[in-house]
Design a protein around this motif. Structure first.
Motif, PDB file in Angstrom:
ATOM      1  N   VAL A 175       0.958  -1.301  -0.003  1.00  0.00           N
ATOM      2  CA  VAL A 175       0.084  -0.019  -0.205  1.00  0.00           C
ATOM      3  C   VAL A 175       0.818   1.288  -0.147  1.00  0.00           C
ATOM      4  O   VAL A 175       1.941   1.118   0.475  1.00  0.00           O
ATOM      5  N   PRO A 176       0.371   2.621  -0.468  1.00  0.00           N
ATOM      6  CA  PRO A 176       1.211   3.709  -0.622  1.00  0.00           C
ATOM      7  C   PRO A 176       1.710   4.282   0.703  1.00  0.00           C
ATOM      8  O   PRO A 176       2.743   5.090   0.809  1.00  0.00           O
ATOM      9  N   ASN A 177       1.289   3.857   1.848  1.00  0.00           N
ATOM     10  CA  ASN A 177       1.718   4.361   3.105  1.00  0.00           C
ATOM     11  C   ASN A 177       2.640   3.736   3.694  1.00  0.00           C
ATOM     12  O   ASN A 177       3.058   2.430   3.602  1.00  0.00           O
ATOM     13  N   ILE A 178       3.276   4.365   4.776  1.00  0.00           N
ATOM     14  CA  ILE A 178       4.266   3.798   5.533  1.00  0.00           C
ATOM     15  C   ILE A 178       3.987   4.026   6.945  1.00  0.00           C
ATOM     16  O   ILE A 178       3.753   5.142   7.504  1.00  0.00           O
ATOM     17  N   SER A 179       4.046   3.031   7.910  1.00  0.00           N
ATOM     18  CA  SER A 179       3.705   2.885   9.164  1.00  0.00           C
ATOM     19  C   SER A 179       4.730   2.882  10.238  1.00  0.00           C
ATOM     20  O   SER A 179       5.443   3.803  10.554  1.00  0.00           O
ATOM     21  N   PHE A 180       4.759   1.534  10.834  1.00  0.00           N
ATOM     22  CA  PHE A 180       5.877   1.132  11.797  1.00  0.00           C
ATOM     23  C   PHE A 180       6.115  -0.303  11.724  1.00  0.00           C
ATOM     24  O   PHE A 180       5.263  -0.898  10.888  1.00  0.00           O
ATOM     25  N   GLY A 181       7.086  -0.905  12.385  1.00  0.00           N
ATOM     26  CA  GLY A 181       7.175  -2.095  12.224  1.00  0.00           C
ATOM     27  C   GLY A 181       7.630  -2.970  13.620  1.00  0.00           C
ATOM     28  O   GLY A 181       7.056  -2.385  14.547  1.00  0.00           O
ATOM     29  N   VAL A 182       8.558  -3.858  13.546  1.00  0.00           N
ATOM     30  CA  VAL A 182       8.626  -4.797  14.667  1.00  0.00           C
ATOM     31  C   VAL A 182       8.966  -3.818  15.934  1.00  0.00           C
ATOM     32  O   VAL A 182       8.588  -4.179  17.249  1.00  0.00           O
ATOM     33  N   PRO A 183      10.008  -2.838  15.833  1.00  0.00           N
ATOM     34  CA  PRO A 183      10.253  -2.143  17.179  1.00  0.00           C
ATOM     35  C   PRO A 183       8.967  -1.436  17.945  1.00  0.00           C
ATOM     36  O   PRO A 183       9.003  -1.540  18.973  1.00  0.00           O
ATOM     37  N   VAL A 184       8.032  -1.040  17.351  1.00  0.00           N
ATOM     38  CA  VAL A 184       6.877  -0.450  17.852  1.00  0.00           C
ATOM     39  C   VAL A 184       6.267  -1.480  18.582  1.00  0.00           C
ATOM     40  O   VAL A 184       5.699  -1.190  19.487  1.00  0.00           O
ATOM     41  N   ILE A 185       5.847  -2.591  17.916  1.00  0.00           N
ATOM     42  CA  ILE A 185       5.160  -3.637  18.341  1.00  0.00           C
ATOM     43  C   ILE A 185       5.911  -4.203  19.758  1.00  0.00           C
ATOM     44  O   ILE A 185       5.293  -4.465  20.694  1.00  0.00           O
ATOM     45  N   THR A 186       7.470  -4.334  19.685  1.00  0.00           N
ATOM     46  CA  THR A 186       7.922  -4.882  20.798  1.00  0.00           C
ATOM     47  C   THR A 186       8.076  -3.974  22.053  1.00  0.00           C
ATOM     48  O   THR A 186       7.582  -4.324  22.943  1.00  0.00           O
ATOM     49  N   SER A 187       7.878  -2.661  21.626  1.00  0.00           N
ATOM     50  CA  SER A 187       7.644  -1.703  22.717  1.00  0.00           C
ATOM     51  C   SER A 187       6.352  -1.580  23.310  1.00  0.00           C
ATOM     52  O   SER A 187       6.155  -1.812  24.632  1.00  0.00           O
ATOM     53  N   LEU A 188       5.497  -1.959  22.696  1.00  0.00           N
ATOM     54  CA  LEU A 188       4.018  -1.734  23.188  1.00  0.00           C
ATOM     55  C   LEU A 188       3.587  -3.162  23.848  1.00  0.00           C
ATOM     56  O   LEU A 188       3.136  -3.161  24.788  1.00  0.00           O
ATOM     57  N   ARG A 189       4.244  -4.245  23.475  1.00  0.00           N
ATOM     58  CA  ARG A 189       4.057  -5.540  24.030  1.00  0.00           C
ATOM     59  C   ARG A 189       4.621  -5.303  25.521  1.00  0.00           C
ATOM     60  O   ARG A 189       4.013  -6.123  26.344  1.00  0.00           O
ATOM     61  N   LYS A 190       5.736  -4.855  25.654  1.00  0.00           N
ATOM     62  CA  LYS A 190       6.241  -4.793  27.127  1.00  0.00           C
ATOM     63  C   LYS A 190       5.463  -4.152  27.988  1.00  0.00           C
ATOM     64  O   LYS A 190       5.519  -4.377  29.367  1.00  0.00           O
ATOM     65  N   ARG A 191       4.392  -3.130  27.656  1.00  0.00           N
ATOM     66  CA  ARG A 191       3.476  -2.432  28.572  1.00  0.00           C
ATOM     67  C   ARG A 191       1.987  -3.045  28.430  1.00  0.00           C
ATOM     68  O   ARG A 191       1.053  -2.460  29.147  1.00  0.00           O
ATOM     69  N   ASN A 192       1.636  -3.872  27.493  1.00  0.00           N
ATOM     70  CA  ASN A 192       0.293  -4.159  26.991  1.00  0.00           C
ATOM     71  C   ASN A 192       0.183  -5.490  26.939  1.00  0.00           C
ATOM     72  O   ASN A 192       0.825  -6.118  25.996  1.00  0.00           O
ATOM     73  N   ASN A 193      -1.118  -5.999  27.516  1.00  0.00           N
ATOM     74  CA  ASN A 193      -1.194  -7.454  27.291  1.00  0.00           C
ATOM     75  C   ASN A 193      -2.355  -7.959  26.432  1.00  0.00           C
ATOM     76  O   ASN A 193      -3.194  -8.812  26.472  1.00  0.00           O
ATOM     77  N   ALA A 194      -2.933  -6.788  25.922  1.00  0.00           N
ATOM     78  CA  ALA A 194      -4.136  -6.960  24.695  1.00  0.00           C
ATOM     79  C   ALA A 194      -3.826  -8.005  23.678  1.00  0.00           C
ATOM     80  O   ALA A 194      -2.499  -8.099  23.448  1.00  0.00           O
ATOM     81  N   LEU A 195      -4.783  -8.546  23.169  1.00  0.00           N
ATOM     82  CA  LEU A 195      -4.317  -9.225  21.931  1.00  0.00           C
ATOM     83  C   LEU A 195      -3.777  -8.440  20.935  1.00  0.00           C
ATOM     84  O   LEU A 195      -4.694  -7.291  20.691  1.00  0.00           O
ATOM     85  N   PHE A 196      -2.946  -8.633  20.112  1.00  0.00           N
ATOM     86  CA  PHE A 196      -2.144  -7.989  19.284  1.00  0.00           C
ATOM     87  C   PHE A 196      -2.947  -8.392  17.718  1.00  0.00           C
ATOM     88  O   PHE A 196      -2.072  -9.504  17.531  1.00  0.00           O
ATOM     89  N   ASP A 197      -3.477  -7.894  17.302  1.00  0.00           N
ATOM     90  CA  ASP A 197      -4.062  -8.227  15.607  1.00  0.00           C
ATOM     91  C   ASP A 197      -3.184  -7.474  14.639  1.00  0.00           C
ATOM     92  O   ASP A 197      -3.647  -6.278  14.401  1.00  0.00           O
ATOM     93  N   VAL A 198      -1.895  -8.215  14.130  1.00  0.00           N
ATOM     94  CA  VAL A 198      -1.215  -7.465  13.440  1.00  0.00           C
ATOM     95  C   VAL A 198      -1.421  -7.572  11.964  1.00  0.00           C
ATOM     96  O   VAL A 198      -1.405  -8.828  11.392  1.00  0.00           O
ATOM     97  N   HIS A 199      -1.782  -6.491  11.212  1.00  0.00           N
ATOM     98  CA  HIS A 199      -2.175  -6.435   9.896  1.00  0.00           C
ATOM     99  C   HIS A 199      -1.109  -6.210   8.862  1.00  0.00           C
ATOM    100  O   HIS A 199      -0.690  -5.231   8.955  1.00  0.00           O
ATOM    101  N   LEU A 200      -0.475  -7.323   8.293  1.00  0.00           N
ATOM    102  CA  LEU A 200       0.875  -6.891   7.496  1.00  0.00           C
ATOM    103  C   LEU A 200       0.612  -6.566   6.075  1.00  0.00           C
ATOM    104  O   LEU A 200       0.142  -7.325   5.077  1.00  0.00           O
ATOM    105  N   MET A 201       0.804  -5.219   5.947  1.00  0.00           N
ATOM    106  CA  MET A 201       0.109  -4.676   4.336  1.00  0.00           C
ATOM    107  C   MET A 201       1.740  -4.440   3.888  1.00  0.00           C
ATOM    108  O   MET A 201       2.161  -3.233   3.742  1.00  0.00           O
ATOM    109  N   ILE A 202       2.423  -5.502   3.975  1.00  0.00           N
ATOM    110  CA  ILE A 202       4.078  -5.337   3.448  1.00  0.00           C
ATOM    111  C   ILE A 202       4.150  -6.464   2.489  1.00  0.00           C
ATOM    112  O   ILE A 202       3.356  -7.439   2.299  1.00  0.00           O
ATOM    113  N   ASP A 203       5.524  -6.260   1.592  1.00  0.00           N
ATOM    114  CA  ASP A 203       5.700  -7.007   0.629  1.00  0.00           C
ATOM    115  C   ASP A 203       6.546  -8.260   1.524  1.00  0.00           C
ATOM    116  O   ASP A 203       6.987  -7.840   2.422  1.00  0.00           O
ATOM    117  N   ARG A 204       6.419  -9.431   1.027  1.00  0.00           N
ATOM    118  CA  ARG A 204       6.756 -10.828   1.843  1.00  0.00           C
ATOM    119  C   ARG A 204       6.509 -10.956   3.295  1.00  0.00           C
ATOM    120  O   ARG A 204       7.412 -11.142   4.168  1.00  0.00           O
TER     121      ARG A 204
END
Length: 142
Positions: free
Chosen positions: A52-81
């Protein structure tokens, strides 16, 4: 161990706000607030500017959020490969991975994602591409 959406009651409506609506300067706090307000999971749209034409964030942001949040993380990969990158997102804390069948990955491999990572793979396909990409491989995923 990743959380599984299938453990929620089937008749329950789940709230999954996208973190793209958050103020990224206050991302951790805002994610905590929506979960405290009743959101069962967080929707994390990962975009690389290719699928898709937008750029958002990647693994480092999810790693940081997981350290403080136990919600279910539904990760939608709109990325190549996306299948190539799935292990990194699982390690970062993704509970569910949604990928697009029209990505450049080998479309015969998504069923192996849950076997290797204990994460539920979810497939997304744009309506106009369903006949071309999705239906021919559906039986191999069952």
């Amino acid at each position: 161990m990743p959380q599984d959406i299938r453990n929620f009651p089937q008749n329950k409506i789940l709230v999954s706000p996208s973190i793209l609506a958050a103020d990224f300067c206050e991302l951790g706090r805002e994610c905590d607030e929506v979960v405290a307000a009743g959101a069962e999971m967080l929707h994390l749209d990962v975009m690389d500017g290719k699928m898709v034409p937008n750029i958002s964030f990647g693994v480092p942001v999810i790693t940081s959020l997981r350290k403080r949040n136990n919600a279910l993380f539904d990760v939608h990969l709109m990325i190549d490969r996306p299948l190539f990158y799935t292990p990194a997102f699982v390690k970062a804390g993704a509970d569910h991975i949604t990928f697009h069948v029209e990505s450049s990955d080998d479309r015969s491999k998504p069923s192996n994602v849950s076997t290797v990572t204990a994460v539920l793979p979810v497939c997304h396909c744009a309506p106009e591409l369903r006949r071309k990409h999705f239906f021919p491989i559906w039986n191999s995923w069952k």
